[in-house]
Design an enzyme around this catalytic site. Sequence first.
Site, PDB file in Angstrom:
ATOM      1  N   GLU A 311       5.390  -7.298 -47.512  1.00  8.79           N
ATOM      2  CA  GLU A 311       4.228  -6.418 -47.446  1.00  8.79           C
ATOM      3  C   GLU A 311       4.499  -5.253 -46.489  1.00  8.79           C
ATOM      4  O   GLU A 311       4.104  -4.104 -46.753  1.00  8.79           O
ATOM      5  CB  GLU A 311       3.003  -7.217 -46.984  1.00  8.79           C
ATOM      6  CG  GLU A 311       1.672  -6.627 -47.385  1.00  8.79           C
ATOM      7  CD  GLU A 311       0.540  -7.637 -47.216  1.00  8.79           C
ATOM      8  OE1 GLU A 311      -0.194  -7.870 -48.196  1.00  8.79           O
ATOM      9  OE2 GLU A 311       0.400  -8.198 -46.111  1.00  8.79           O
ATOM     10  N   GLU A 314       6.632  -2.806 -48.252  1.00 10.59           N
ATOM     11  CA  GLU A 314       5.817  -2.042 -49.206  1.00 10.59           C
ATOM     12  C   GLU A 314       5.019  -0.956 -48.486  1.00 10.59           C
ATOM     13  O   GLU A 314       4.913   0.185 -48.983  1.00 10.59           O
ATOM     14  CB  GLU A 314       4.875  -2.994 -49.940  1.00 10.59           C
ATOM     15  CG  GLU A 314       4.038  -2.328 -51.017  1.00 10.59           C
ATOM     16  CD  GLU A 314       3.142  -3.306 -51.764  1.00 10.59           C
ATOM     17  OE1 GLU A 314       2.518  -2.894 -52.760  1.00 10.59           O
ATOM     18  OE2 GLU A 314       3.052  -4.483 -51.338  1.00 10.59           O
ATOM     19  N   CYS A 337      -3.513 -11.387 -49.398  1.00 12.15           N
ATOM     20  CA  CYS A 337      -3.322 -12.814 -49.086  1.00 12.15           C
ATOM     21  C   CYS A 337      -4.521 -13.665 -49.464  1.00 12.15           C
ATOM     22  O   CYS A 337      -4.377 -14.870 -49.677  1.00 12.15           O
ATOM     23  CB  CYS A 337      -3.059 -12.989 -47.596  1.00 12.15           C
ATOM     24  SG  CYS A 337      -1.623 -12.111 -46.992  1.00 12.15           S
ATOM     25  N   SER A 357      -1.752  -4.602 -52.099  1.00 14.67           N
ATOM     26  CA  SER A 357      -0.330  -4.925 -52.029  1.00 14.67           C
ATOM     27  C   SER A 357       0.042  -5.790 -53.222  1.00 14.67           C
ATOM     28  O   SER A 357      -0.717  -6.675 -53.632  1.00 14.67           O
ATOM     29  CB  SER A 357      -0.028  -5.679 -50.734  1.00 14.67           C
ATOM     30  OG  SER A 357       1.266  -6.239 -50.771  1.00 14.67           O
ATOM     31  N   LYS A 396      -8.040 -20.712 -53.552  1.00 18.21           N
ATOM     32  CA  LYS A 396      -6.627 -20.968 -53.797  1.00 18.21           C
ATOM     33  C   LYS A 396      -6.423 -21.794 -55.061  1.00 18.21           C
ATOM     34  O   LYS A 396      -5.366 -21.731 -55.693  1.00 18.21           O
ATOM     35  CB  LYS A 396      -6.010 -21.685 -52.594  1.00 18.21           C
ATOM     36  CG  LYS A 396      -5.864 -20.816 -51.348  1.00 18.21           C
ATOM     37  CD  LYS A 396      -4.830 -19.732 -51.543  1.00 18.21           C
ATOM     38  CE  LYS A 396      -4.616 -18.908 -50.290  1.00 18.21           C
ATOM     39  NZ  LYS A 396      -3.640 -17.809 -50.514  1.00 18.21           N
ATOM     40  N   GLU A 399      -6.391 -19.251 -57.674  1.00 17.18           N
ATOM     41  CA  GLU A 399      -5.175 -18.445 -57.569  1.00 17.18           C
ATOM     42  C   GLU A 399      -3.979 -19.149 -58.189  1.00 17.18           C
ATOM     43  O   GLU A 399      -3.184 -18.533 -58.909  1.00 17.18           O
ATOM     44  CB  GLU A 399      -4.888 -18.126 -56.096  1.00 17.18           C
ATOM     45  CG  GLU A 399      -3.665 -17.248 -55.905  1.00 17.18           C
ATOM     46  CD  GLU A 399      -3.336 -17.020 -54.439  1.00 17.18           C
ATOM     47  OE1 GLU A 399      -2.920 -15.900 -54.096  1.00 17.18           O
ATOM     48  OE2 GLU A 399      -3.501 -17.963 -53.637  1.00 17.18           O
ATOM     49  N   GLU A 404      -0.509 -15.135 -64.278  1.00 16.34           N
ATOM     50  CA  GLU A 404       0.619 -14.326 -63.832  1.00 16.34           C
ATOM     51  C   GLU A 404       1.453 -15.010 -62.755  1.00 16.34           C
ATOM     52  O   GLU A 404       2.510 -14.507 -62.360  1.00 16.34           O
ATOM     53  CB  GLU A 404       0.140 -12.959 -63.334  1.00 16.34           C
ATOM     54  CG  GLU A 404      -0.898 -12.992 -62.245  1.00 16.34           C
ATOM     55  CD  GLU A 404      -2.325 -12.961 -62.753  1.00 16.34           C
ATOM     56  OE1 GLU A 404      -3.159 -12.255 -62.162  1.00 16.34           O
ATOM     57  OE2 GLU A 404      -2.615 -13.653 -63.740  1.00 16.34           O
ATOM     58  N   CYS A 567      -9.372 -17.293 -42.742  1.00 10.68           N
ATOM     59  CA  CYS A 567      -9.070 -18.575 -43.389  1.00 10.68           C
ATOM     60  C   CYS A 567      -9.633 -19.764 -42.621  1.00 10.68           C
ATOM     61  O   CYS A 567      -9.959 -20.792 -43.216  1.00 10.68           O
ATOM     62  CB  CYS A 567      -7.562 -18.735 -43.548  1.00 10.68           C
ATOM     63  SG  CYS A 567      -6.828 -17.529 -44.660  1.00 10.68           S
TER      64      CYS A 567
END
Length: 640
Positions: A311, A314, A337, A357, A396, A399, A404, A567
């Site tokens: 990241e 990037e 994230c 990102s 999560k 996710e 993908e 988190c």
Amino acid sequence: MSVAPADDAPRAPLSQRVQSVRPQQVPGTLGATVTVTVDGQNLPVPLGTTILEAARQLGIRIPTLCYHEDLCVAGVCRICVVEVEGQATLQAACAYPITAPLVIQPHSRKVRRARRHILDLMLAEHYGDCYACFRNGNCELQSLAKEYGVDEFRFGHVTAPRYPVDRSSYAVVRDMNKCILCRRCVRTCIDLQEVGVLEAVGRGDRTRIATFLDKPLGEVVCINCGQCINRCPTGALRANDPTDEVWNAIDHPTRHVVIQTAPSPRAAIGECFGCEPGTALTFQLNTALRQCGFDRVFDTNFTADLTIIEEGTELLLRLRQALQDKQPVALPLFTSCSPGWVKYLEHFYPEMIPHLSSAKSPQQMFGAVIKTYYARMHDLDPAQIVTVALMPCSAKKFECNRPEMCSSGYKDIDYGLTTRELAQMIQEAGIHLPDLTPSDFDDPFGTATGSGVIFGATGGVMEAAIRSVIELVCGVRIESIFEHADVLPVRGFEGVKYAELDLPAIGPVPPLLAGLFTDWSWLAGARLKVGVCHGTANAHKVLEDIKAGGPFSQCHFIEFMACPGGCLGGGGQPIPTSPAIRAARARAIYAEDTAYEVRKSHENPAIARLYGEFFKDGPGSPLCHELLHTHYTPRGKYIV
């Protein structure tokens, strides 16, 4: 430095916004304080203090159900009713502001009978067997029933479910048969998160909590954050639990089952075993997981460090495109994230997806590395590897099921477990976690840094990025700028933070980035502008500020986290949650960071080894983009 967003107007309906009496600003002036007498104890309080707040200051317990410290006052459950001298009817303590001297009886016979009848009425509408409920032993309704001596169903009891259980979401299961209409979930979704998936519909005894057009939760704009679960007092909302499948994988003779553990669950899981909030059991947990049968126990902090490298690279590439090449590029760069935040952006601001990102979250990076690099290292068939992630977050689960997330040819992560679910597995295995002997993580992914640990707290990703980017670009130790490498301007629980950091003299390009950059001359004299926010209600403020051309539109990098506190306040963490509990978990995380010998992601020797042996062309290379980066889906708010 903090900046107030341009658009600070709440989206919550007027009836669900905080309503309060503004006290006098000068102590001691007429009307600044009033004296309240609660159960015979006198207490001077600021004008506008609620009866509940006054009672708590005196150490007098008044039961609540609809009340929650994180939410605006609703006053709908009436469990907190008290007797006010001179008034014919009982008053809700949570919603009654003190504006004159009062005498309160919080536990009179009239009050006790009223609370008992309210509980009896709730139980008459509550379907379910406590023994078969995941909240058994941690249910506020159950606890109150015991406290008020409920030993029979005085007004009858529902014997058959009235609503089907909604299991359509990867993240959240809804069982409205157990709902008590406290509206905590509604206020959480509307006021705390500003998503608005749930609302109370109907009137009187026909009131229920519903989604738009009664669509299944998997088909509406839910971001899967699970904050509604953490504030539900009963078992009406819970995470979609895959523990049976995980046990089956562990017991399968040919499966190689690995688990990664994130820092926030490790700082909170002790609460499920009677420990005080903020009791970190990181290394006892490693021992427990091996006893449960996992073949390898790895540290998610390893790929948190990997995320910072990818990241951060990037970010530097985008800055070069903007500053040196003078080409249009999507800045500020947004962190990616938090899957709840990502889905929020996909639904509510799909036009801003280019700012995200492309780096996968640490959870997903770990899965890709396990099923490629690790599989080759140990001559394992990736099809036989089962990857499990211990996360603080119900999002999560969504996710790891995104289509993908399988660039290796296999699902990056097969199962996501919340802190609560893993605690249940450990208890099922007959293990008392606090009593275990600590043990370390397994190699080659047991080496991490303090930067990976602080990902769990709001501002942690930004702090980790600043530690590495400044050292890589400036060639100076971060400790020369921030004492002990603690980047305090981005820490804390303030909803939105903004900071500007002057870069010292530019240094040489380090070997890690030599394949992408020749020099940093285009960064000379630059000032790094960063932002941090947590909770999607705050994300809304920042995004609106960017659209309006406000201070955040000038940022280079912004950290977004979907959950309050980051988190450590995730939707999969132990229940209950509160500001004090989240603060205790944060202290545990920062204490662990301080204890690490290596506290910067780019100094992690295991990361250097990974790039040296596998991602040989360095960060941002084609192989890195194939396995460690992803793309996103513009979803919008329209439901078909």
